[in-house]
Design a protein around this motif. Structure first.
Motif, PDB file in Angstrom:
ATOM      1  N   ASN A   1     -40.970 -22.462   9.363  1.00 28.04           N
ATOM      2  CA  ASN A   1     -39.681 -21.956   9.832  1.00 28.04           C
ATOM      3  C   ASN A   1     -39.621 -20.437   9.770  1.00 28.04           C
ATOM      4  OD1 ASN A   1     -37.591 -24.149  10.555  1.00 28.04           O
ATOM      5  ND2 ASN A   1     -38.608 -24.999   8.754  1.00 28.04           N
ATOM      6  N   ARG A   2     -40.273 -19.844   8.767  1.00 31.63           N
ATOM      7  CA  ARG A   2     -40.333 -18.379   8.707  1.00 31.63           C
ATOM      8  C   ARG A   2     -41.100 -17.828   9.903  1.00 31.63           C
ATOM      9  NH1 ARG A   2     -41.838 -14.536   3.531  1.00 31.63           N
ATOM     10  NH2 ARG A   2     -41.910 -12.552   4.692  1.00 31.63           N
ATOM     11  N   LEU A   3     -42.229 -18.447  10.215  1.00 28.25           N
ATOM     12  CA  LEU A   3     -43.014 -17.993  11.366  1.00 28.25           C
ATOM     13  C   LEU A   3     -42.258 -18.216  12.680  1.00 28.25           C
ATOM     14  CD1 LEU A   3     -46.533 -19.357  10.324  1.00 28.25           C
ATOM     15  CD2 LEU A   3     -45.723 -16.985  10.215  1.00 28.25           C
ATOM     16  N   ALA A   4     -41.454 -19.275  12.750  1.00 30.57           N
ATOM     17  CA  ALA A   4     -40.694 -19.551  13.976  1.00 30.57           C
ATOM     18  C   ALA A   4     -39.657 -18.476  14.264  1.00 30.57           C
ATOM     19  CB  ALA A   4     -40.013 -20.915  13.867  1.00 30.57           C
ATOM     20  N   ARG A   5     -39.263 -17.734  13.238  1.00 27.35           N
ATOM     21  CA  ARG A   5     -38.293 -16.648  13.426  1.00 27.35           C
ATOM     22  C   ARG A   5     -38.974 -15.297  13.622  1.00 27.35           C
ATOM     23  NH1 ARG A   5     -36.002 -19.696   9.195  1.00 27.35           N
ATOM     24  NH2 ARG A   5     -36.782 -18.210   7.626  1.00 27.35           N
ATOM     25  N   ASP A   6     -40.285 -15.293  13.618  1.00 30.18           N
ATOM     26  CA  ASP A   6     -41.072 -14.062  13.753  1.00 30.18           C
ATOM     27  C   ASP A   6     -41.065 -13.600  15.209  1.00 30.18           C
ATOM     28  OD1 ASP A   6     -42.981 -12.001  13.269  1.00 30.18           O
ATOM     29  OD2 ASP A   6     -43.863 -13.196  11.660  1.00 30.18           O
ATOM     30  N   VAL A   7     -41.807 -12.557  15.506  1.00 27.70           N
ATOM     31  CA  VAL A   7     -41.937 -12.087  16.887  1.00 27.70           C
ATOM     32  C   VAL A   7     -42.599 -13.185  17.719  1.00 27.70           C
ATOM     33  CG1 VAL A   7     -42.036  -9.676  16.209  1.00 27.70           C
ATOM     34  CG2 VAL A   7     -44.146 -10.979  16.380  1.00 27.70           C
ATOM     35  N   GLU A   8     -42.459 -13.090  19.031  1.00 19.53           N
ATOM     36  CA  GLU A   8     -42.888 -14.194  19.898  1.00 19.53           C
ATOM     37  C   GLU A   8     -44.379 -14.488  19.810  1.00 19.53           C
ATOM     38  OE1 GLU A   8     -41.466 -13.337  23.792  1.00 19.53           O
ATOM     39  OE2 GLU A   8     -39.349 -13.602  23.239  1.00 19.53           O
ATOM     40  N   SER A   9     -45.204 -13.472  19.639  1.00 16.92           N
ATOM     41  CA  SER A   9     -46.643 -13.725  19.579  1.00 16.92           C
ATOM     42  C   SER A   9     -47.021 -14.575  18.373  1.00 16.92           C
ATOM     43  CB  SER A   9     -47.413 -12.394  19.531  1.00 16.92           C
ATOM     44  OG  SER A   9     -47.156 -11.719  18.307  1.00 16.92           O
ATOM     45  N   VAL A  10     -46.179 -14.527  17.339  1.00 20.57           N
ATOM     46  CA  VAL A  10     -46.399 -15.328  16.140  1.00 20.57           C
ATOM     47  C   VAL A  10     -45.666 -16.660  16.229  1.00 20.57           C
ATOM     48  CG1 VAL A  10     -46.083 -15.422  13.628  1.00 20.57           C
ATOM     49  CG2 VAL A  10     -46.713 -13.251  14.735  1.00 20.57           C
ATOM     50  N   SER A  11     -44.432 -16.619  16.705  1.00 19.30           N
ATOM     51  CA  SER A  11     -43.582 -17.817  16.649  1.00 19.30           C
ATOM     52  C   SER A  11     -43.950 -18.876  17.680  1.00 19.30           C
ATOM     53  CB  SER A  11     -42.110 -17.421  16.840  1.00 19.30           C
ATOM     54  OG  SER A  11     -41.881 -16.906  18.140  1.00 19.30           O
ATOM     55  N   LEU A  12     -44.353 -18.460  18.884  1.00 16.71           N
ATOM     56  CA  LEU A  12     -44.528 -19.440  19.962  1.00 16.71           C
ATOM     57  C   LEU A  12     -45.636 -20.465  19.699  1.00 16.71           C
ATOM     58  CD1 LEU A  12     -43.838 -17.314  23.172  1.00 16.71           C
ATOM     59  CD2 LEU A  12     -42.267 -18.656  21.771  1.00 16.71           C
ATOM     60  N   PRO A  13     -46.803 -20.070  19.154  1.00 14.61           N
ATOM     61  CA  PRO A  13     -47.806 -21.118  18.859  1.00 14.61           C
ATOM     62  C   PRO A  13     -47.296 -22.157  17.868  1.00 14.61           C
ATOM     63  CG  PRO A  13     -48.807 -18.935  18.790  1.00 14.61           C
ATOM     64  CD  PRO A  13     -47.329 -18.723  18.876  1.00 14.61           C
ATOM     65  N   ILE A  14     -46.549 -21.728  16.866  1.00 10.98           N
ATOM     66  CA  ILE A  14     -46.025 -22.646  15.854  1.00 10.98           C
ATOM     67  C   ILE A  14     -44.936 -23.539  16.453  1.00 10.98           C
ATOM     68  CG2 ILE A  14     -44.629 -22.750  13.748  1.00 10.98           C
ATOM     69  CD1 ILE A  14     -47.497 -22.238  13.118  1.00 10.98           C
ATOM     70  N   ILE A  15     -44.010 -22.939  17.200  1.00 15.89           N
ATOM     71  CA  ILE A  15     -42.913 -23.719  17.791  1.00 15.89           C
ATOM     72  C   ILE A  15     -43.458 -24.741  18.781  1.00 15.89           C
ATOM     73  CG2 ILE A  15     -40.870 -23.591  19.271  1.00 15.89           C
ATOM     74  CD1 ILE A  15     -40.308 -20.834  18.051  1.00 15.89           C
ATOM     75  N   SER A  16     -44.461 -24.365  19.539  1.00 15.80           N
ATOM     76  CA  SER A  16     -44.980 -25.241  20.583  1.00 15.80           C
ATOM     77  C   SER A  16     -45.714 -26.455  20.044  1.00 15.80           C
ATOM     78  CB  SER A  16     -45.918 -24.462  21.508  1.00 15.80           C
ATOM     79  OG  SER A  16     -45.244 -23.413  22.166  1.00 15.80           O
ATOM     80  N   PHE A  17     -46.327 -26.327  18.846  1.00 12.34           N
ATOM     81  CA  PHE A  17     -47.231 -27.396  18.420  1.00 12.34           C
ATOM     82  C   PHE A  17     -47.010 -27.937  17.009  1.00 12.34           C
ATOM     83  CE2 PHE A  17     -49.627 -24.952  21.613  1.00 12.34           C
ATOM     84  CZ  PHE A  17     -49.945 -25.970  22.504  1.00 12.34           C
ATOM     85  N   SER A  18     -46.451 -27.170  16.115  1.00 14.51           N
ATOM     86  CA  SER A  18     -46.470 -27.586  14.706  1.00 14.51           C
ATOM     87  C   SER A  18     -45.789 -28.937  14.502  1.00 14.51           C
ATOM     88  CB  SER A  18     -45.791 -26.537  13.820  1.00 14.51           C
ATOM     89  OG  SER A  18     -45.818 -26.981  12.475  1.00 14.51           O
ATOM     90  N   PRO A  19     -46.484 -29.874  13.828  1.00 15.09           N
ATOM     91  CA  PRO A  19     -45.897 -31.190  13.586  1.00 15.09           C
ATOM     92  C   PRO A  19     -44.977 -31.251  12.368  1.00 15.09           C
ATOM     93  CG  PRO A  19     -48.144 -31.139  12.758  1.00 15.09           C
ATOM     94  CD  PRO A  19     -47.903 -29.801  13.397  1.00 15.09           C
ATOM     95  N   VAL A  20     -44.807 -30.129  11.647  1.00 19.36           N
ATOM     96  CA  VAL A  20     -44.048 -30.179  10.394  1.00 19.36           C
ATOM     97  C   VAL A  20     -42.556 -29.932  10.593  1.00 19.36           C
ATOM     98  CG1 VAL A  20     -46.099 -29.426   9.140  1.00 19.36           C
ATOM     99  CG2 VAL A  20     -44.361 -27.724   9.773  1.00 19.36           C
ATOM    100  N   PHE A  21     -42.144 -29.564  11.804  1.00 20.34           N
ATOM    101  CA  PHE A  21     -40.717 -29.323  12.046  1.00 20.34           C
ATOM    102  C   PHE A  21     -39.949 -30.640  12.076  1.00 20.34           C
ATOM    103  CE2 PHE A  21     -42.280 -25.404  14.304  1.00 20.34           C
ATOM    104  CZ  PHE A  21     -41.712 -24.491  13.423  1.00 20.34           C
TER     105      PHE A  21
END
Length: 377
Positions: free
Chosen positions: A84-104
């Motif tokens: 969730n911290r990374l999801a609030r980061d800049v887009e280059s950081v947040s988008l890979p996590i938001i697009s795929f992470s199974p932990v959300f």
């Protein structure tokens, strides 16, 4: 199994914390994340690994945080607070996590949709799996691009109500309506509403790939609304070179199942024969024999060879039977008589017709009978 600290050398951890350049720390982050993701950890090791990941997530260098996000984007071991911290980061950081992470959790994703803005909403819409709760939120808050992307994602679950809301919000959007039409499965109510909102090409796709009631199927077969299709049906009836006309339509991808049905419903049997022969790649004389076979196997076999959808076979059978039962010679009222016979055949050949549809079709027969009597009277 080696412990986490043994697997992650002191040099790696020092490089992560004190590396002289972002490139050095990013390389260390990538190596550490791969090791943490693949190692079998006990509870104490998992806590140590989480602390290491929190150090990475707090690094001032975007390059380090991005290396972490990309490496762990599919990892089920990433702690949710760090995701969730990374999801609030800049887009280059947040988008890979938001697009795929199974932990959300759905709650996490709902927060991203509500507060993350269009780019993050688009990343959510592309996820490998989406619940109906999240798609409903995307439909209510997302832009045209976001909603079209979610609808095009067949791993995204939609409630009937959410799909109806899509049609309400984006009734004029070709991109959204196309995405809905090309979903693998649609509720009947959505299909029958959608079919009145789209153009000829999408309507043919819906007719071929989605179930419709008998009422709506016959409305499409007998009462095409779009001018282009009506013109094509009439041209099919007047074409001196039915073979050439069918070949031309096939070459421009206009020789569709619904066009053949409509042509058959209007009594244009010669064009229907050549159209089926063209799609099946079978000589006309063999196609003719199979279509007019006294049994059911010939017509079914040639229609399957032509790629015509099986759900349309009862209507095709009804049209051929009606053609055989009627002396179709161009006299006044021929078309109306033929359509009346076709509906009657459809009624007796389709076991799936509901009582409501039956009542509608009988009313249609009555109206056509009145037209026939007026035409020949």
């Amino acid at each position: 199994m080696a412990t986490t600290r043994a697997a992650l050398t002191d040099h790696d951890i020092r490089m992560l914390v004190k590396g002289a350049t972002p490139d050095e720390r990013a390389l260390a982050a990538h190596k550490l994340c791969r090791t943490i993701d693949r190692a079998e950890l006990d509870e104490a090791q998992r806590a140590l690994a989480a602390d290491i990941l929190r150090v990475m997530a707090a690094d001032a260098a975007e390059l380090v945080r991005r290396a972490m996000a990309v490496t762990l984007r599919n990892s089920p071991t990433l702690p949710p607070d760090i995701a969730n911290r990374l999801a609030r980061d800049v887009e280059s950081v947040s988008l890979p996590i938001i697009s795929f992470s199974p932990v959300f959790s759905d709650q996490d994703l709902a927060e991203i949709v509500r507060l993350g803005g269009p780019v993050r909403q688009l990343a959510v819409a592309k996820r490998p799996r989406l619940s109906s709760k999240i798609t409903a939120l995307l439909v209510d808050q997302g832009s045209e691009e976001v909603v079209a992307t979610a609808c095009a994602n067949d791993n995204a679950r939609f409630s009937d109500m959410a799909l109806q809301r899509v049609l309400d919000r984006f009734s004029k959007s070709e991109a959204v309506l196309s995405a809905v039409a090309y979903r693998a499965a649609l509720p009947l109510a959505v299909t029958e509403r959608l079919i009145d909102m789209v153009g000829d090409q999408l309507r043919d796709h819906i007719l071929t790939h989605h179930a419709l009631s008998a009422e709506r199927t016959l409305d499409l077969i007998l009462g095409a609304k779009e001018r282009a299709t009506i013109d094509l049906v009439e041209q099919a009836g007047r074409a001196a070179d039915a073979k050439g006309f069918a070949a031309h339509l096939a070459s421009v991808k206009r020789l569709t199942p619904s066009l053949l049905l409509r042509a058959l419903a209007h009594g244009h049997m010669t064009f229907f024969e050549w159209g089926v022969a063209e799609l099946a790649g079978v000589p006309h004389h063999r196609t003719w024999l199979m279509i007019h076979d006294a049994g059911h196997l010939g017509l079914k076999a040639i229609c399957e060879r032509a790629g015509l959808p099986s759900r349309l076979f009862p209507a095709l059978r009804a049209g051929v039977d009606a053609f055989h039962a009627l002396d179709y010679d161009g006299r006044p009222g021929d078309r109306e008589r033929f359509q009346e016979h076709m509906i009657q055949r459809f009624l007796t050949s389709s076991a799936a017709v509901s009582r409501e549809d039956t009542d509608y079709l009988l009313e249609r027969v009555d109206r056509l009978t009145e037209q026939v009597e007026a035409a020949v009277g």
